[in-house]
Structures are given as C-alpha cells and as structure tokens.
Motif scaffolding. Structure first.
Motif, short mmCIF file in Angstrom:
data_model
loop_
_atom_site.label_atom_id
_atom_site.label_comp_id
_atom_site.label_asym_id
_atom_site.label_seq_id
_atom_site.Cartn_x
_atom_site.Cartn_y
_atom_site.Cartn_z
N ALA A 196 4.79 -8.13 -1.47
CA ALA A 196 6.11 -8.24 -1.60
C ALA A 196 7.08 -8.09 -0.16
CB ALA A 196 6.87 -7.21 -2.33
N ILE A 197 6.52 -7.21 0.70
CA ILE A 197 7.07 -7.05 2.00
C ILE A 197 6.08 -6.99 3.22
CG2 ILE A 197 8.38 -5.32 3.33
CD1 ILE A 197 9.06 -4.03 0.57
N GLY A 220 4.43 2.84 14.11
CA GLY A 220 5.36 1.81 13.92
C GLY A 220 5.65 1.26 12.49
N LEU A 221 4.27 1.28 12.01
CA LEU A 221 4.42 0.85 10.63
C LEU A 221 5.43 1.83 9.69
CD1 LEU A 221 3.54 -0.63 8.18
CD2 LEU A 221 1.40 0.93 7.82
N TRP A 228 13.30 -0.75 6.93
CA TRP A 228 13.47 -1.60 5.58
C TRP A 228 14.41 -0.97 4.62
CZ3 TRP A 228 12.63 -2.24 0.58
CH2 TRP A 228 12.50 -3.73 0.08
N VAL A 229 13.84 0.35 4.12
CA VAL A 229 14.49 1.08 3.42
C VAL A 229 15.86 1.48 3.48
CG1 VAL A 229 14.72 3.39 2.09
CG2 VAL A 229 12.47 2.23 2.38
N VAL A 244 7.44 -1.50 -2.28
CA VAL A 244 7.16 -0.73 -0.79
C VAL A 244 5.98 0.15 -0.82
CG1 VAL A 244 8.39 1.06 0.69
CG2 VAL A 244 9.79 -0.48 -0.59
N ALA A 245 5.61 0.87 -1.73
CA ALA A 245 4.42 1.54 -1.83
C ALA A 245 3.10 0.76 -1.50
CB ALA A 245 4.43 2.45 -2.90
N ALA A 246 2.95 -0.35 -2.39
CA ALA A 246 2.03 -1.08 -2.39
C ALA A 246 1.78 -2.10 -0.99
CB ALA A 246 2.08 -2.22 -3.47
N SER A 247 3.24 -2.39 -0.41
CA SER A 247 2.94 -3.34 0.72
C SER A 247 2.56 -2.25 1.88
CB SER A 247 4.28 -3.87 0.87
OG SER A 247 4.80 -4.80 -0.08
N PHE A 248 2.96 -1.20 1.91
CA PHE A 248 2.82 0.04 2.81
C PHE A 248 1.16 0.23 3.04
CE2 PHE A 248 2.02 4.59 3.62
CZ PHE A 248 2.20 4.14 5.00
N ALA A 249 0.77 0.54 1.80
CA ALA A 249 -0.74 0.95 1.55
C ALA A 249 -1.47 -0.39 1.84
CB ALA A 249 -0.87 1.32 0.22
#
Length: 346
Positions: A196-197, A220-221, A228-229, A244-249
C-alpha cells in the motif's frame, strides 16, 4: 562429552535460568520485568537490575526443581557476560561467579548475541561447519558468519542506527500502540496490504554495495513512516493502521532477508540461522522461508519460545564452548556492555 550446563541470562529485563545437557534442553525458566517497564515506554536500567536481584534465586530454584537436578549435578556454569545493560549484567555475573565458586565448577562468560544463534542447536541439532546467522532483536541487528560450531565468529554487518526491534517499538509508539510495539505491529500487519505504501529500503542502492553491503539502517524508514502519517493527518484523512503496519513490516523484512541471502551466496553458505527476539516476526519468518527455499538455502528459525532472551541460549552456547574444550573464564573478568560479537567467550 555432554556436560550438564547451567545457563544464566540477565542482559536486559529477563532473568533466565536453564539446564542443557549436550544439545538437549532439560528446563528453561524465565522471569520477566517487562510489565514494570511498560508505563515508561521502554526499559529502565535501574528497575531491570532490581528485578534481577529479586528474581534470580526463585528462578534458579524453580529450574532445578523442574529438572529434578541439584547444583551438585551441574558440570559447568555459563552466563551472559555481554553485551547488555551494565547493571543487569553485573547482577547475573555476580550470581554466576558465586555459584561456580561455591560448587567448584568451571564458569564460562559468553556472548549474549552469539547465544541467540547457537540456541538453534537445541532444536535442529549441531551446526554444520559454516552457517550464516542473522540475529535481530530490540538492541541488535547483526549478520554473522559462524564457523566450526561457534569456534570462530565473523561479523559481516550490523545496524548503523536503530535495530529492527527498536524501530518497531518506535513506530508502534508513533501509531499509538502499546509497548512493546513489535507484537502489535505484527498483528496489525497481517490485516493490511504490504504494497500500500512504498516505504524506502535503506542501504540497498548499488552505491552502498562496497561499503555497506551487509549493514542495515532503519532510522530513515522510521522517519519516512512518521512523515507519511503526519501528512495524512494534516490532510484530515484517517490513518489506515493495518496498511501502514504491513508496509513498514514488509520494508524491514525485505531488507533483512535480501542482504542476508546475498551474504549466503557471496560466502557460499548453505545454512541460515535466524535468531533474536525480532525473529518472532511473522513477515520475517515467512519471507525468509520462501526466499531461502527458492535460493536453495536451508533456513533454520527456532520456535518463538527460543527467540526472546532466555537461559537456554546461554546454556547452549556454554555447552558448545565446553564441548570443544575451551578453558574456563577467570573469575576476575568484568562484564562488557559492548562486547564484540567476535568474542564468543571471555
């Protein structure tokens, strides 16, 4: 020789005591002070040290009782001598030295991080001659080449800033999730879209290949997620927490697995061991297993109970050191909060 090794872990907020005979785990007991730190949003060293003092004897007694053994049965004592919090390390090492002296048994002060890798021997058997190990936790993200069942350890890469678990906790706090953030982000991520992101993958561009081929960076991530948030909130839009959680993970797991498998190919290693508290992360486990199989690499990840800090990992490493005939540690050694990962035992 299969010595009965008593392992003691006290590097952070877990007081762990275990008994290992050869590569067989007899008992593993852990007392955690995590609940005492939750209201502070992180580990408080003084609180952790006090908790170790209060928990050590009850934890030791429970371990011996459950195993049906006595201190007289123990052949050697192993303790995490570093890296970790100085106060926590001091409590565990003082206890270990006192025990070893009292029962007249050899003492091995061993490396906590290397223990996160070697604990896999309790599950999948002794290591082959060469293994690659990715150790990922709240305090460490390290890529290790281990030769000769922990006889020699070479650190190929490490995090330049935040460790993977630390980044998860910080992003969890940013998203308003309870501490520690890792498990909560993991659960949310299973409901979201990892594409998603398009969050960045640090140190993966060709220009970093020569100097930082096997190093990691997650600061940096974390900042990219925060920006973004913030932009979404400024625009008055609801934050899709699961996406957000899925894209970050996915971004974290992608970099970890990509660089680790590159290292396996570069160094002609066919066995990969992943350990540390963050190895409980479901995205990392699934991605490493799938990509490892496609690359013809045997990926070994211990069950989740072995991933967090525990006495079993210290007993396992102590057993490996004792079995290869290394000399015992002198009782006058000091703890080392920043122990080099190439130091297996002091």
């Amino acid at each position: 020789m299969n010595p009965l090794v008593l392992g003691i872990e006290s590097t952070c907020d877990e007081t762990g005591v275990a008994l290992v005979e050869g590569t067989e785990l007899l008992v593993d007991v852990t007392a955690s002070s995590m609940d005492q730190h939750a209201r502070f949003g992180g580990i408080v060293p003084e609180v952790a040290s006090r908790a170790h003092l209060e928990a050590f004897l009850p934890t030791l007694e429970e371990a011996l009782t459950r195993a049906g053994r006595t201190l007289g049965d123990v052949d050697a004592v192993a303790v995490a001598a570093g890296p970790g919090l100085v106060g926590s390390l001091t409590v565990g090492n003082a206890a270990a030295k006192a025990l070893a002296l009292a029962i007249d048994r050899p003492l091995y002060g061993v490396n906590h991080v290397v223990g996160h890798a070697v604990v896999d021997e309790l599950v999948h058997g002794e290591f082959p001659d060469r293994v690659m190990s990715l150790v990922v936790s709240g305090g460490h993200t390290s890529l290790l080449l281990i030769e000769g069942s922990a006889v020699r350890v070479r650190e190929l890469g490490h995090t330049l800033d935040d460790a993977a678990g630390e980044a998860f906790d910080k992003v969890g706090r940013l998203l308003g999730l309870p501490y520690p953030g890792g498990p909560h982000i993991d659960r949310l991520a299973r409901e979201g879209d990892p594409t998603a992101i398009p969050f960045p993958r640090a140190l993966t561009a060709p220009k970093f290949r020569e100097k930082h081929a096997y190093d990691f960076s997650f600061s940096g991530l974390k900042t990219a997620v925060a920006r973004w948030v913030e932009a979404e909130r400024d625009a008055g839009r609801e934050i899709p927490l699961a996406d957000v959680a899925a894209s970050f993970a996915d971004a974290v797991a992608d970099v970890l697995v990509m660089k680790t498998l590159d290292a396996c190919r570069e160094h002609d290693v066919e066995t990969l061991v992943i350990g540390g508290g963050f190895s409980a992360n479901s995205q990392l486990r699934e991605m490493a297993a799938a990509r490892g199989e496609a690359a013809g690499i045997d990926v070994r990840i211990p069950p989740i109970r072995y991933c967090t800090d525990n006495g079993a990992m210290i007993a396992a490493l102590g057993s490996a050191v004792a079995r290869r005939g290394d000399p015992a540690s002198s009782l006058d050694y000091g703890v080392d909060s920043s122990m080099p990962l190439t130091t297996v035992a002091v």
